[in-house]
Design a protein around this motif. Structure first.
Motif, PDB file in Angstrom:
ATOM      1  N   TYR A 261      -0.074  35.559  -2.222  1.00  0.00           N
ATOM      2  CA  TYR A 261       0.319  35.217  -0.640  1.00  0.00           C
ATOM      3  C   TYR A 261       1.088  36.608  -0.167  1.00  0.00           C
ATOM      4  N   ASN A 262       2.120  36.919  -1.062  1.00  0.00           N
ATOM      5  CA  ASN A 262       3.195  38.019  -0.705  1.00  0.00           C
ATOM      6  C   ASN A 262       2.351  39.270  -0.803  1.00  0.00           C
ATOM      7  N   LYS A 263       1.382  39.406  -1.533  1.00  0.00           N
ATOM      8  CA  LYS A 263       0.638  40.689  -1.761  1.00  0.00           C
ATOM      9  C   LYS A 263      -0.049  41.029  -0.378  1.00  0.00           C
ATOM     10  N   TRP A 264      -0.860  39.903  -0.161  1.00  0.00           N
ATOM     11  CA  TRP A 264      -1.838  40.069   1.038  1.00  0.00           C
ATOM     12  C   TRP A 264      -1.064  40.118   2.226  1.00  0.00           C
ATOM     13  N   LYS A 265       0.235  39.254   2.526  1.00  0.00           N
ATOM     14  CA  LYS A 265       0.981  39.472   3.685  1.00  0.00           C
ATOM     15  C   LYS A 265       1.363  40.990   3.837  1.00  0.00           C
ATOM     16  N   GLU A 266       1.927  41.551   2.900  1.00  0.00           N
ATOM     17  CA  GLU A 266       2.213  43.175   2.912  1.00  0.00           C
ATOM     18  C   GLU A 266       1.001  43.956   3.244  1.00  0.00           C
ATOM     19  N   THR A 267      -0.076  43.903   2.640  1.00  0.00           N
ATOM     20  CA  THR A 267      -1.468  44.646   2.617  1.00  0.00           C
ATOM     21  C   THR A 267      -1.870  44.356   4.192  1.00  0.00           C
ATOM     22  N   GLY A 313      -2.923  35.227  10.626  1.00  0.00           N
ATOM     23  CA  GLY A 313      -2.242  34.291   9.859  1.00  0.00           C
ATOM     24  C   GLY A 313      -2.499  34.643   8.444  1.00  0.00           C
ATOM     25  N   ILE A 314      -1.617  34.601   7.618  1.00  0.00           N
ATOM     26  CA  ILE A 314      -1.856  34.459   6.116  1.00  0.00           C
ATOM     27  C   ILE A 314      -1.186  33.126   5.813  1.00  0.00           C
ATOM     28  N   HIS A 315      -2.096  32.566   5.258  1.00  0.00           N
ATOM     29  CA  HIS A 315      -1.766  30.706   4.672  1.00  0.00           C
ATOM     30  C   HIS A 315      -2.058  30.730   3.071  1.00  0.00           C
ATOM     31  N   SER A 316      -1.095  30.238   2.438  1.00  0.00           N
ATOM     32  CA  SER A 316      -1.574  29.849   0.937  1.00  0.00           C
ATOM     33  C   SER A 316      -2.031  28.389   1.244  1.00  0.00           C
ATOM     34  N   ARG A 317      -3.276  28.024   0.958  1.00  0.00           N
ATOM     35  CA  ARG A 317      -4.071  26.693   1.307  1.00  0.00           C
ATOM     36  C   ARG A 317      -4.082  25.939   0.274  1.00  0.00           C
ATOM     37  N   THR A 318      -3.529  26.245  -0.900  1.00  0.00           N
ATOM     38  CA  THR A 318      -3.405  25.474  -2.287  1.00  0.00           C
ATOM     39  C   THR A 318      -5.088  25.366  -2.587  1.00  0.00           C
ATOM     40  N   ASP A 319      -5.219  24.101  -3.216  1.00  0.00           N
ATOM     41  CA  ASP A 319      -6.745  23.710  -3.489  1.00  0.00           C
ATOM     42  C   ASP A 319      -7.346  22.561  -2.814  1.00  0.00           C
ATOM     43  N   VAL A 356      -5.771  31.862  -1.074  1.00  0.00           N
ATOM     44  CA  VAL A 356      -4.878  32.338  -0.061  1.00  0.00           C
ATOM     45  C   VAL A 356      -5.694  32.934   0.890  1.00  0.00           C
ATOM     46  N   GLU A 357      -5.434  32.661   2.234  1.00  0.00           N
ATOM     47  CA  GLU A 357      -6.171  33.047   3.333  1.00  0.00           C
ATOM     48  C   GLU A 357      -5.852  34.315   4.208  1.00  0.00           C
ATOM     49  N   THR A 358      -6.584  35.085   4.621  1.00  0.00           N
ATOM     50  CA  THR A 358      -5.976  35.912   5.650  1.00  0.00           C
ATOM     51  C   THR A 358      -7.190  35.878   6.947  1.00  0.00           C
ATOM     52  N   SER A 359      -6.547  35.767   8.147  1.00  0.00           N
ATOM     53  CA  SER A 359      -7.586  35.281   9.356  1.00  0.00           C
ATOM     54  C   SER A 359      -6.853  35.937  10.626  1.00  0.00           C
ATOM     55  N   VAL A 360      -8.060  36.983  11.056  1.00  0.00           N
ATOM     56  CA  VAL A 360      -7.422  37.808  12.068  1.00  0.00           C
ATOM     57  C   VAL A 360      -8.421  37.338  13.478  1.00  0.00           C
ATOM     58  N   GLY A 361      -7.716  37.526  14.360  1.00  0.00           N
ATOM     59  CA  GLY A 361      -8.816  36.834  15.569  1.00  0.00           C
ATOM     60  C   GLY A 361      -9.162  38.188  16.155  1.00  0.00           C
ATOM     61  N   ALA A 362     -10.458  38.506  15.973  1.00  0.00           N
ATOM     62  CA  ALA A 362     -10.915  39.651  16.482  1.00  0.00           C
ATOM     63  C   ALA A 362     -10.767  40.198  18.183  1.00  0.00           C
TER      64      ALA A 362
END
Length: 505
Positions: A261-267, A313-319, A356-362
């Motif tokens: 989560y933290n890695k993708w947040k910074e990336t 948005g970056i979300h930790s969606r668990t399972d 872990v989700e990364t979601s961008v609104g185009a």
């Protein structure tokens, strides 16, 4: 009573200028405008579709080309209706709605409170803003809609149209569009236009994992349309009923989610900065109210003319998602991990991966890029008595994102210059999106290209016929460089390559 017609602020004046510019220069049009349009639905024009496609292609390459453990899919918009039962959308995909009885206008209650918190923060009272958002988050989590209304009243929030606080009760409003299909029998003829693209990834988790021979951790990326019946669609293309998402779901071993989560947040923040969005106009905003599927969530916000708003948005969606689909479909969504657990020395074995989700609104990213690029500067032209000062408007887009990469201009429409210019155009058009233009004075042609963000204008003059050199005019500085025709392809190609952006990641 508040003034129902307040004077326009610098912010909404700037947004109006950008909206007008977007229409006049072929970026965004109101949908079906000849029938007075359809609220919160827009069409992308000739320049808009090029810019949006460049943004999507850049995201796709950054995800699937720079990350060998991320692959892509393109899932269908229509899905089995049980998909949305499992995801929680059928029972819980709603927003709190409130009406003003005097203006008859409808608002999202949470947005009214968020805007009030932004007022406090802009006035330098961040503790009060944080306290308001925390209280709102608690009330929404508890589904205390009466408490949400009372909070709006206590904060003295008024309708911007009527200037009154004559509010209705707060109600929940389901955001999914539904339709009918004839191929589904019985009572299951009701299906939905997908409100998000993520579920198409989740139901294909095992298909992708097995066919692409992926090993956890790995990601699945997708770009696609989604549909939400928004209560209040406003701020141009920021909030629409038909929009496009760029999402990546990253499947990981349980217990490692916060690391990823933290890695993708910074990336992902670095990606936006590489795109040309300044660091001081980006910020993280942690969620006070978490979605039912998340154990951590953060937004990357950009400072639009109307304030800081979410673009990703970056979300930790668990399972949650895979477990729900496993339970409802009765088909296992498990992965066998034969890596050894350092604590036990044994393979991790079967488990349902966390995500872990990364979601961008185009569309939001498009608007952010357009707002950032829209530039007005004061310049001086001429010398002596002919010197004059004027305002120059141009789009300062990164060359890799610009709809048109270069414009070819013969200085005059005679003496063999058009033929020479056309030869250059025909040679370069296999590699770049170009325009050829020979009408009007060359100064007017430069201005037209500035207004759509073209980084280079190539002027073909009489000297070109003598030594095969041309003048390259640079959009941002207006400086001109003389160079051989043979170097144009390399010069433009280097400047407009996606590599110029991706190498900054």
């Amino acid at each position: 009573m508040s003034n129902p017609n307040p004077k326009p602020t610098l912010e909404n004046t700037q947004l109006k200028d950008i909206v007008a510019h977007a229409k006049e220069y072929g970026f965004v049009f109101p949908s079906s405008e000849i029938y007075d349009g359809l609220q919160a639905v827009y069409d992308y024009g000739p320049n808009g579709v090029e810019l949006k496609n460049n943004l999507k292609q850049l995201w796709w390459r950054a995800m699937t080309q720079l990350n060998p453990n991320v692959v892509g899919i393109d899932a269908a918009i229509f899905m089995h209706p049980l998909t949305w039962k499992a995801s929680g959308h059928v029972d819980g995909f709603s927003d709190p709605m409130i009406d003003n009885l005097d203006s008859k206008k409808r608002y999202r209650a949470d947005v009214l409170l968020e805007d009030k918190a932004a007022e406090y923060e802009n006035a330098g009272d961040k503790p009060r803003a944080d306290a308001l958002l925390a209280e709102m988050g608690k009330l929404l989590t508890d589904n205390d809609l009466a408490g949400v209304r009372q909070l709006i009243v206590d904060e003295k929030i008024k309708c911007p149209v009527s200037g009154t606080a004559n509010w209705t009760e707060v109600r929940q409003f389901n955001l999914m569009f539904s339709t009918q299909v004839g191929s589904v029998e019985g009572d299951s003829t009701l299906i939905y236009l997908r409100p998000e693209t993520a579920q198409g990834i989740f139901v294909n988790f095992l298909n992708v994992q097995k066919s692409a021979r992926m090993k956890v951790p790995f990601g699945i990326a997708q770009i696609g349309k989604a549909f939400r019946n928004e209560i209040v669609a406003r701020q141009f293309i920021f909030r629409m009923r038909e929009f496009e998402q760029m999402e990546m779901q990253f499947f990981i071993r349980p217990g490692t989610e916060m690391e990823w989560y933290n890695k993708w947040k910074e990336t992902r923040r670095r990606w936006h900065e590489a795109l040309g969005l300044p660091a001081d106009k980006l910020r993280f905003h942690d969620h006070d109210k978490l979605a039912h599927y998340a154990n951590a969530a953060v937004d990357i916000e950009y400072e639009f003319p109307f304030g800081f708003k979410e673009i990703e948005g970056i979300h930790s969606r668990t399972d949650f998602d895979l477990s729900q689909h496993q339970a409802l479909s009765r088909k296992k969504q498990q992965y066998f991990d034969n890596d050894l657990d350092e604590a036990t020395g044994k393979p991790y074995g079967n488990y349902v991966p966390y995500v872990v989700e990364t979601s961008v609104g185009a569309d939001r990213l498009f608007l952010a890029a357009l707002c950032q690029a829209y530039t007005e500067e004061t310049i001086t032209e001429g010398e002596g008595e002919k010197e004059q000062t004027k305002t120059r408007t141009f789009l300062k887009l990164h060359p890799a994102l610009a709809p048109i990469k270069a414009a070819i201009f013969p200085l005059v429409r005679k003496d063999g210059l058009p033929e020479k210019a056309e030869a250059i155009f025909n040679d370069l058009r296999h590699d770049f999106r170009l325009v050829y233009e020979d009408r009007d004075a060359i100064g007017k042609r430069y201005t037209r290209q500035d207004l759509i963000g073209t980084p280079f204008c190539i002027a073909v003059d009489h000297q070109t016929l003598e030594d095969d050199t041309v003048t390259v005019r640079h959009r941002d500085s207006r400086e001109q460089t003389r160079m051989p025709i043979s170097e144009l392809g390399r010069y433009i190609g280097d400047a407009v390559s996606f590599k110029r952006i991706l190498e900054n990641l």
